[in-house]
Design a protein around this motif. Structure first.
Motif, mmCIF file in Angstrom:
data_model
loop_
_atom_site.group_PDB
_atom_site.id
_atom_site.type_symbol
_atom_site.label_atom_id
_atom_site.label_comp_id
_atom_site.label_asym_id
_atom_site.label_seq_id
_atom_site.Cartn_x
_atom_site.Cartn_y
_atom_site.Cartn_z
ATOM 1 N N GLY A 781 0.827 -1.208 0.000
ATOM 2 C CA GLY A 781 0.000 0.000 0.000
ATOM 3 C C GLY A 781 0.853 1.245 0.000
ATOM 4 N N TYR A 840 -3.229 -0.808 -1.826
ATOM 5 C CA TYR A 840 -4.255 0.112 -1.316
ATOM 6 C C TYR A 840 -3.613 1.468 -1.054
ATOM 7 C CZ TYR A 840 -2.236 -0.839 3.323
ATOM 8 O OH TYR A 840 -1.405 -0.947 4.392
ATOM 9 N N GLU A 871 -12.008 -2.087 -0.361
ATOM 10 C CA GLU A 871 -10.848 -2.766 0.210
ATOM 11 C C GLU A 871 -9.537 -2.069 -0.159
ATOM 12 O OE1 GLU A 871 -13.127 -4.113 -1.632
ATOM 13 O OE2 GLU A 871 -14.307 -5.299 -0.191
ATOM 14 N N SER A 872 -9.544 -1.191 -1.151
ATOM 15 C CA SER A 872 -8.328 -0.496 -1.561
ATOM 16 C C SER A 872 -8.151 0.838 -0.832
ATOM 17 C CB SER A 872 -8.350 -0.248 -3.075
ATOM 18 O OG SER A 872 -8.337 -1.469 -3.781
#
Length: 1009
Positions: A781, A840, A871-872
């Protein structure tokens, strides 16, 4: 069309028919028929347009004109018709004669409506007299001679008789009280013309005149008024009406005399006629005099009634005199000169003269009998005001049954010509009686009011709480009101006034009494102490007034009022107005006042004055977590400790909330002010016991002295700036104002203004720092980090402007832009990168963003517009949010976001007051360990143990851990051994731009999730 035009057009039409009748005799019958029907139509049209209250009389008038026209037309039919139908001419005559009674009934209807069906016998008699006179003239000089010389048909006799009947009804209508409207005059003119035409044997012209006047009477606007009851009251016979009756009554004697001369009758009958005429004229003259006298009597009666009403409402003798003068002016004719003098008897200390006493005795004996005397014989004071009149009407005003006092109330004098005074005598006697009663009523009312007033004030003196005393020249109390017993416990009468006053105030009282006796009213109201009935000390308010010149008092009037409780209440209210209700310290108003006085003394003696601003750190957390009651206990304890740390000359104040201030005076060294700040911090270091638990009062203090400024407002601003610096430098310390602080504040305000412009114009950039899997080094992320692209200073990092954005509220629109921009960038990455798990993005969210309504909808809409799955996205919040138990809506919103699939992270964990125990109660997914613990864990065992504990406890709570600020391999290797899964820092990459992220990701061999 104007309302009077139809009447004018109709009159012209009838006039045209009259001309045609004179020019074309063969058209006689048709013209009369056309005229009658036109008149009937005009009456009906006028009735429809004006809509009178009662229409029957007008309908009868229309029927009369129609029958008249029809009968005249039938009677004047051509000979070939009358020779063939012999009954046609008599039938026409009958119809013509029928129109007269119909017209009479119509006029009778007008009379009945006009009089309102009331009985008016004089009016009826007047109408009969005038009609009889006219009938006598017509019979004597017109009809009678025709009967003697030729054959007269019955129609020629019936028509004048019918005309006389209608004329009588019109005279009756004219004698109804009130003004006769124009429609009545038109009908009268038509009926009179018809009578003249019938007598002259040209009835056709009379009928045309009736048609014209009837139609015009109905078409003018006033026709509706003719049948409305008259609202004028019945009046006596006027001069014009009397003259008309006289003329009517003189008809018979005049006819008799004319006939005697014409027929050469005996001279004796002529004498009888002359004498009857003379007697009738004398009777009429006498009737006129009686009517004049009656009117004068009515006017005097009305004037006396108005005088009675005015005297009843009179409130004093002046109003009575005005009513008398007005009444006398009404009793006399308007052009008669007169004068009025109302002499009222008054009590005199000196005995009257023998002449005045004798005259008063005569007046009492004669009563209210008016006498005509010569003006020079009345009292000289009255004679000088009536000197232009030879005679004066003198009327005593005597009340024989007067309960007290002299029966002679006064004398009313009226000066005027002698003939007028004789006619006025009885009226003046009545007026004098009314004036006497009015003066007696006024005197009795004044006496009753005076007695009520005396009783009222006597009741007030006996029941008032004030002590009213009269003090003589020797300062002894000659009189004391009954309330003195309740105040002093005993009657102070006979005691010297200074003896009831406190010994320490006696000299001041002596000076006050001397000033009052000397005529100085400036210090008449002062407070003095005295001993009360219960032996307690009282505070008395004294008011003095010098009434030694008043024979009923002959002394000083001193009023004493017990103001002990009042002064105590005033002191309490004054204290409340200048002190804080909860802590008892001075409030902002008193602090500012004492600061101004201290600065004035400092300017005189050169001493130093110091101002300290004291603010408790994190006091809101105490209120939010432990409640306001515990917060109040902490504030009270802090106030006592601050006050205990000051000297007696210094002032402690509470400015509001958790803000305090201290004023240090009369010092020569600024270091003494700093020592005071140190003592305050030392006093606050000890724990404060509360109902919940012992608390530490941590405070920041800003200091300034008169060496930096000499104005109160300036010193307050400087202390506030110093407090701001102390808070920024940390907790539990003080800072002294320095010159550069002002420049820093100005710079901060300029930064805020520029930041506002940057938010509106979009001068921000987003950089992304990778969050990697520590064992593999793969990016899972990126944390979005905002940068400000300043037009002159270049790129500015968040630590230089985020605090200002939080204070100003600009963090809300800025955070909205960061969220939307980060999601758009992630959407671009997902389109560019190869299929597979995508990283993410982590976005920092301010608490103020959560407090804005609709934040959840804002996040949902941003995800929807960019097409990024929940979810990201990971949202980072500060650790202090964990302590806000009252922010239930914020945590409810976080739960909603988490249910959507968005992860929630706690940023900089370990720097606040929270513990991992709070994580079980909150919707949290990720814990980010602050960089300060990572930096020291290699060299210090305590940070190492803390990081190890956070990792192990987070794992047990199934939370993910991210270590921030990893800058070398040693930190990464140690975190891997401790089991920390994720990390970020300059070891892996510095914050990158959106395109740089793509290049960096392609350079990484493996991407893990």
């Amino acid at each position: 069309m104007p309302t009077r035009w139809p009447a004018a057009l109709f009159g012209a039409w009838i006039l045209l028919l009259g001309v045609g009748y004179a020019v074309e005799p063969p058209l006689y019958g048709w013209l009369r028929l056309l005229g009658g029907l036109s008149a009937a139509g005009a009456v009906l049209l006028g009735t429809y347009r004006s809509a009178p209250d009662h229409r029957l009389p007008w309908w009868l008038l229309a029927a009369a004109t129609a029958l008249s026209g029809l009968g005249g037309a039938i009677a004047a039919a051509p000979p070939f018709l009358t020779d063939w139908l012999v009954w046609l001419e008599p039938a026409g005559t009958a119809v013509l004669l029928l129109s007269y009674p119909v017209l009479a009934v119509a006029l009778a209807g007008f009379v009945a409506r006009r009089t309102g069906a009331s009985r008016d016998t004089p009016g009826l008699l007047d109408a009969m007299i005038v009609t009889s006179g006219v009938a006598l003239l017509i019979w004597t000089f017109v009809v009678g001679p025709r009967l003697d010389g030729e054959v007269v048909s019955g129609v020629e006799l019936a028509l004048p008789v019918a005309d006389l009947l209608c004329l009588g009804l019109l005279i009756r209508l004219a004698t109804v009280p009130g003004r006769l409207v124009a429609s009545g005059y038109w009908l009268g003119a038509g009926t009179g013309a018809m009578l003249v035409a019938d007598v002259a044997r040209v009835p056709a012209y009379g009928q045309l005149a009736l048609y014209a006047t009837a139609g015009m009477a109905a078409l003018i606007p006033s026709m509706a008024e003719l049948i409305r009851p008259s609202v004028a009251p019945a009046t006596e016979t006027g001069r014009g009406r009397l003259a008309l009756l006289a003329v009517a009554a003189l008809v018979a004697p005049t006819v008799l005399m004319v006939k005697l001369f014409q027929e050469s009758q005996v001279a004796g009958l002529f004498l009888v006629a002359v004498l009857s005429l003379l007697m009738l004229m004398l009777v009429l003259a006498r009737m006129s005099g009686i009517m004049t006298s009656h009117r004068q009597a009515m006017a005097r009666e009305r004037a006396l009634r108005e005088a009675s009403a005015a005297l009843v409402s009179a409130a004093d003798a002046e109003a009575v005199g005005l009513a008398v003068r007005t009444t006398v002016a009404q009793l006399l004719p308007g052009d008669v000169p007169h004068g009025v003098v109302l002499a009222i008897s008054i009590a005199q200390s000196e005995p009257p003269s023998p002449e005045a006493a004798a005259q008063a005795a005569v007046d009492r004996a004669t009563g209210t009998a008016a006498r005509l005397v010569q003006t020079r014989d009345v009292d000289w004071a009255v004679a000088v005001r009536l000197t232009r009149f030879t005679d004066t009407l003198r009327c005593p005003m005597v009340l024989q049954d007067r309960p007290t006092g002299d029966p002679l109330v006064g004398v009313l004098h009226v000066g005027a010509p002698s003939w007028a005074l004789r006619e006025l005598q009885r009226s003046v006697e009545v007026l004098a009686g009314q004036v006497a009663l009015a003066l007696e009523r006024i005197a009795l009312s004044h006496e009753v009011n005076q007695r009520n007033s005396e009783a009222y004030f006597r009741t007030l003196i006996l029941n008032t709480a004030d002590v009213i005393t009269i003090v003589g020249e020797d300062d002894r109390i000659r009189y004391a009101s009954p309330s003195a017993l309740g105040v002093f416990g005993a009657d102070p009468t006979g005691v010297r006034l200074p003896d009831v006053i406190h010994p320490e105030d006696r000299d001041r009282l002596t000076g006050l009494l001397a000033e009052v006796r000397g005529g100085d009213p400036g210090t008449q109201q002062l407070d003095f102490r005295a001993v009360g009935a219960r032996g307690t000390e009282l505070l008395l308010e004294l008011r003095c007034r010098d009434l030694r010149a008043d024979p009923s008092v002959s002394g000083l009037v001193i009023t004493m009022r017990d103001v002990t409780e009042q002064r105590q209440l005033e002191r309490e209210l004054t204290h409340q107005a200048f002190h804080d209700a909860m802590t008892g310290l001075a409030n902002r108003v008193l602090f500012a006042d004492r600061l101004r006085h201290a600065l004035a003394r400092s300017a005189r003696d050169g001493s130093v004055v110091g101002v300290l601003f004291i603010d408790l750190d994190d006091f809101k957390i105490v209120n939010d977590t432990l409640g306001h009651a515990v917060g109040d206990q902490l504030l009270i304890a802090v106030a006592h400790r601050i006050a205990g740390s000051l000297r007696a000359d210094d002032t402690a104040a509470r400015l509001g909330g958790d803000e305090f201030a201290a004023l240090v005076e009369n010092v020569n060294d600024p270091g003494a002010v700093e020592e005071t700040a140190t003592r305050i911090l030392t006093a606050l270091a000890e724990p404060v016991p509360t109902d919940a638990k012992p608390l530490h009062a941590v405070a920041s203090i800003g200091i300034t002295t008169t060496l930096e400024g000499n104005d109160s407002d300036e010193l307050l601003r400087q202390a506030d700036l110093a407090l701001y610096v102390a808070k920024g430098a940390g907790k539990n310390q003080w800072r002294r104002y320095q010159r550069h602080l002002h420049d820093e504040m100005v710079e901060r305000l300029e930064l805020r203004s520029a930041l506002d412009h940057a938010v509106n114009e979009g001068h921000f950039l987003l950089h992304y720092q990778p969050i990697v899997d520590l064992p593999t080094g793969a990016a899972v992320g990126f944390e979005a980090l905002v940068r400000w692209h300043h037009p002159t200073r270049g790129v500015i990092t968040p630590d230089q402007f985020i605090e200002v954005a939080e204070e100003s509220g600009l963090i809300v629109p800025m955070g909205r832009w960061v969220l939307e921009e980060a999601l758009r960038t992630v959407a671009d990455w997902r389109r560019i990168l190869a299929p597979g798990p995508a990283p993410y993005v982590s976005v920092n969210v301010s608490v103020r963003q959560f407090r804005e309504a609709g934040f959840v909808d804002q996040v949902r809409n941003a995800l929807h517009h960019t097409g990024v799955p929940p979810e990201s996205l990971m949202l980072e919040i500060t650790e202090t949010l964990l302590m806000k138990d009252d922010e239930q809506r914020i945590w409810a919103d976080l739960s909603t976001l988490r249910e959507m699939g968005i992860r929630i992270a706690i940023d900089d964990f370990g720097t606040g007051y929270s513990s991992l125990g709070y994580l079980r109660q909150r919707p949290i997914d990720v814990v980010k360990i602050d960089k300060t613990f990572i930096d020291d864990m290699v060299t210090s065992p305590q940070p190492l143990a803390l990081v190890s504990g956070i990792v192990s406890l987070a794992r047990s709570l199934q939370l993910s851990v991210v270590a921030e600020g990893i800058e070398d391999d040693a930190h990464r290797d140690l975190l891997v051994r401790l089991g920390c899964p994720l990390g970020q820092g300059y070891l892996f990459a510095s914050p990158l731009g959106p395109t740089e992220v793509l290049a960096w990701m392609r350079a990484v061999a493996t991407v893990a999730v």
